[in-house]
Scaffold this motif. Structure first.
Motif, PDB file in Angstrom:
ATOM      1  N   ILE A  73      15.037  56.197  55.756  1.00  0.00           N
ATOM      2  CA  ILE A  73      16.217  57.063  55.708  1.00  0.00           C
ATOM      3  C   ILE A  73      16.981  57.061  57.038  1.00  0.00           C
ATOM      4  O   ILE A  73      18.197  57.240  57.076  1.00  0.00           O
ATOM      5  N   GLU A  74      16.281  56.832  58.142  1.00  0.00           N
ATOM      6  CA  GLU A  74      16.968  56.813  59.447  1.00  0.00           C
ATOM      7  C   GLU A  74      18.005  55.696  59.515  1.00  0.00           C
ATOM      8  O   GLU A  74      19.058  55.843  60.164  1.00  0.00           O
ATOM      9  N   PHE A  75      17.752  54.582  58.837  1.00  0.00           N
ATOM     10  CA  PHE A  75      18.720  53.488  58.818  1.00  0.00           C
ATOM     11  C   PHE A  75      19.930  53.848  57.957  1.00  0.00           C
ATOM     12  O   PHE A  75      21.053  53.432  58.248  1.00  0.00           O
ATOM     13  N   LEU A  76      19.692  54.647  56.934  1.00  0.00           N
ATOM     14  CA  LEU A  76      20.797  55.142  56.120  1.00  0.00           C
ATOM     15  C   LEU A  76      21.713  56.054  56.941  1.00  0.00           C
ATOM     16  O   LEU A  76      22.941  55.991  56.830  1.00  0.00           O
ATOM     17  N   LEU A  77      21.103  56.893  57.778  1.00  0.00           N
ATOM     18  CA  LEU A  77      21.903  57.790  58.622  1.00  0.00           C
ATOM     19  C   LEU A  77      22.767  56.998  59.599  1.00  0.00           C
ATOM     20  O   LEU A  77      23.945  57.324  59.813  1.00  0.00           O
ATOM     21  N   ASP A  78      22.198  55.959  60.191  1.00  0.00           N
ATOM     22  CA  ASP A  78      22.986  55.118  61.105  1.00  0.00           C
ATOM     23  C   ASP A  78      24.119  54.419  60.363  1.00  0.00           C
ATOM     24  O   ASP A  78      25.239  54.287  60.889  1.00  0.00           O
ATOM     25  N   SER A  90      20.590  63.541  62.138  1.00  0.00           N
ATOM     26  CA  SER A  90      21.830  63.821  61.429  1.00  0.00           C
ATOM     27  C   SER A  90      22.736  64.758  62.238  1.00  0.00           C
ATOM     28  O   SER A  90      23.954  64.554  62.317  1.00  0.00           O
ATOM     29  N   LYS A  91      22.134  65.754  62.865  1.00  0.00           N
ATOM     30  CA  LYS A  91      22.907  66.682  63.700  1.00  0.00           C
ATOM     31  C   LYS A  91      23.457  65.974  64.935  1.00  0.00           C
ATOM     32  O   LYS A  91      24.615  66.161  65.325  1.00  0.00           O
ATOM     33  N   LYS A  92      22.623  65.140  65.540  1.00  0.00           N
ATOM     34  CA  LYS A  92      23.030  64.426  66.751  1.00  0.00           C
ATOM     35  C   LYS A  92      24.190  63.486  66.484  1.00  0.00           C
ATOM     36  O   LYS A  92      25.088  63.309  67.330  1.00  0.00           O
ATOM     37  N   LEU A  93      24.221  62.907  65.295  1.00  0.00           N
ATOM     38  CA  LEU A  93      25.296  61.981  64.929  1.00  0.00           C
ATOM     39  C   LEU A  93      26.504  62.708  64.334  1.00  0.00           C
ATOM     40  O   LEU A  93      27.466  62.056  63.903  1.00  0.00           O
ATOM     41  N   ASN A  94      26.433  64.034  64.295  1.00  0.00           N
ATOM     42  CA  ASN A  94      27.531  64.845  63.750  1.00  0.00           C
ATOM     43  C   ASN A  94      27.875  64.450  62.307  1.00  0.00           C
ATOM     44  O   ASN A  94      29.044  64.247  61.957  1.00  0.00           O
ATOM     45  N   LYS A  99      10.614  64.321  58.656  1.00  0.00           N
ATOM     46  CA  LYS A  99      11.753  65.077  58.127  1.00  0.00           C
ATOM     47  C   LYS A  99      12.533  65.744  59.259  1.00  0.00           C
ATOM     48  O   LYS A  99      13.776  65.713  59.271  1.00  0.00           O
ATOM     49  N   GLU A 100      11.818  66.315  60.212  1.00  0.00           N
ATOM     50  CA  GLU A 100      12.484  66.942  61.359  1.00  0.00           C
ATOM     51  C   GLU A 100      13.278  65.911  62.159  1.00  0.00           C
ATOM     52  O   GLU A 100      14.388  66.188  62.631  1.00  0.00           O
ATOM     53  N   VAL A 101      12.710  64.722  62.311  1.00  0.00           N
ATOM     54  CA  VAL A 101      13.415  63.639  63.020  1.00  0.00           C
ATOM     55  C   VAL A 101      14.732  63.327  62.316  1.00  0.00           C
ATOM     56  O   VAL A 101      15.786  63.153  62.960  1.00  0.00           O
ATOM     57  N   LEU A 102      14.702  63.270  60.997  1.00  0.00           N
ATOM     58  CA  LEU A 102      15.911  62.960  60.228  1.00  0.00           C
ATOM     59  C   LEU A 102      16.963  64.054  60.371  1.00  0.00           C
ATOM     60  O   LEU A 102      18.151  63.758  60.570  1.00  0.00           O
TER      61      LEU A 102
END
Length: 386
Positions: A215-220, A256-260, A249-252
């Motif tokens: 999921i982290e790659f999806l966020l990027d 998401s918050k860090k990337l606005n 989950k917390e990392v995600l």
């Protein structure tokens, strides 16, 4: 007289996986011919579902020989194996079981009991080869020795049943399938719920919040795409299944918050209206870094939406050139490019093609009939035991 099939599933799941696939199989069995029994290690939300389909559910300790979680792992499971062989022998004899079908390659016990009592055995491998490869091939060899047939879900899984120039002659590839339902119950209006406009496009992901799902790659990718396509919204359905996944989950959430990404990415947790949400979406994204044969892709295809999936497991066998796009795993840039390419094409036609592909190759009926064909071949061998 009905043929009695004993299914063994070694994990008490709370989020589908093997249980979802096994339920499709049991649901599709002709109950005038077959009577299903299911052995689980303990209670789970799926027990009631098995029972509703007419299966007798039993609980016994089950031994698995997968990736060790402690130095005592194999010692403990060997002890459980000795115990479970005795318990499973009693089940087979008391219920006059005609065939044993084990799920997960690391599960041992039912297959050994089959050899002891001369009962036909089948084992479905739900895994892909990983490091250390020698361990997977060793377990694969045990599957070969103790079973009359071994089912794999995709071509990549076949390698665990190969040892140099030697290949198991017991392997059969059978794709999982799903029951196609056109009249999905309506859930909430996702656009109203998230305050989206008619112009917004919805890219949906349904996955457990686990590192293997990427999921982290999806966020990027979402961060890259929002700059040129602010009307593209990402909806993530799913939650953690195990305690150790809460940190991920917390990392995600923090990422998401860090990337606005507020207003671009929406974490909706577990939902009971997934078919309805799929029907309201424009594109399905599977960003997994490890997956075998994710039936959620089939569910998306049933809703006539195109797929952007990563090149893992059986995904390239599920997604074709005219139904979606395959991109490398762990590559957010390629993932973003794949989403753009889909949306720049006639993605509705791709979704329609996906639905037609599902109806040809990935139905519950085809999955069940091919599995039953194996049963019928083995049950002609002779009586189960004296």
């Amino acid at each position: 007289m009905k043929k009695k099939i004993l299914y063994i599933q070694p994990y008490a799941s709370h989020v589908g996986g093997v249980d979802s696939v096994l339920l499709q199989l049991i649901d599709g069995l002709n109950k005038n011919i077959y009577e299903p029994f299911v052995v689980l290690p303990n209670q789970s939300p799926y027990v009631e579902k098995y029972q509703k389909l007419g299966a007798t559910v039993l609980f016994e300790p089950l031994a698995v020989f997968g990736k060790p979680t402690s130095w005592k792992y194999y010692i403990e499971n060997f002890y459980i194996l000795i115990k479970s062989i005795g318990r499973l022998k009693k089940i087979v004899k008391n219920h006059k079981i005609d065939l044993i079908h084990s799920h997960k390659m690391e599960l041992m016990g039912g297959n050994i009991v089959g050899k002891i009592l001369n009962v036909p055995t089948v084992q479905t491998i739900h895994e892909l080869p990983r490091n250390p490869l020698i361990a997977y091939k060793a377990v694969g060899y045990l599957n070969h020795l103790f079973n009359d047939a071994v089912i794999v879900l995709c071509n990549r899984s076949k390698s665990v049943m190969e040892w140099g120039r030697l290949k198991s002659n017991k392997v059969r590839k059978i794709y999982n399938g799903i029951s196609i339902k056109d009249n999905n119950p309506l859930g909430s209006n996702i656009r109203e719920e998230l305050n989206l406009s008619k112009e917004d496009k919805i890219a949906i992901t349904v996955a457990r919040l686990s590192p293997m799902k990427g999921i982290e790659f999806l966020l990027d990718a979402a961060n890259e795409l929002k700059k040129e396509n602010p009307n593209l919204k990402f909806v993530i359905i799913g939650d953690v299944a195990f305690e150790h996944e809460k940190e991920y989950k917390e990392v995600l959430i923090n990422k998401s918050k860090k990337l606005n990404l507020e207003g671009t990415v929406f974490f909706l947790g577990l939902r009971r209206d997934v078919p309805s949400l799929l029907n309201q979406s424009d594109i399905f994204i599977l960003p997994s870094v490890y997956d075998i044969f994710p039936t959620v892709i089939l569910e998306a295809m049933s809703c006539s939406i195109p797929i952007v999936g990563t090149d893992v497991g059986g995904v390239p066998e599920m997604v074709r050139n005219n139904t979606g796009i395959i991109v490398p795993a762990s590559d957010s840039r390629k993932l973003a490019q794949g989403v753009k390419e889909i949306l720049n094409n006639d993605y509705k036609l791709m979704g329609k093609n996906g639905r037609e592909l599902l109806e040809r190759e990935f139905t519950q009926e085809k999955y069940v009939s091919q599995t039953v064909e194996i049963y019928e071949g083995l049950l002609k061998i002779g009586d189960s035991y004296e």
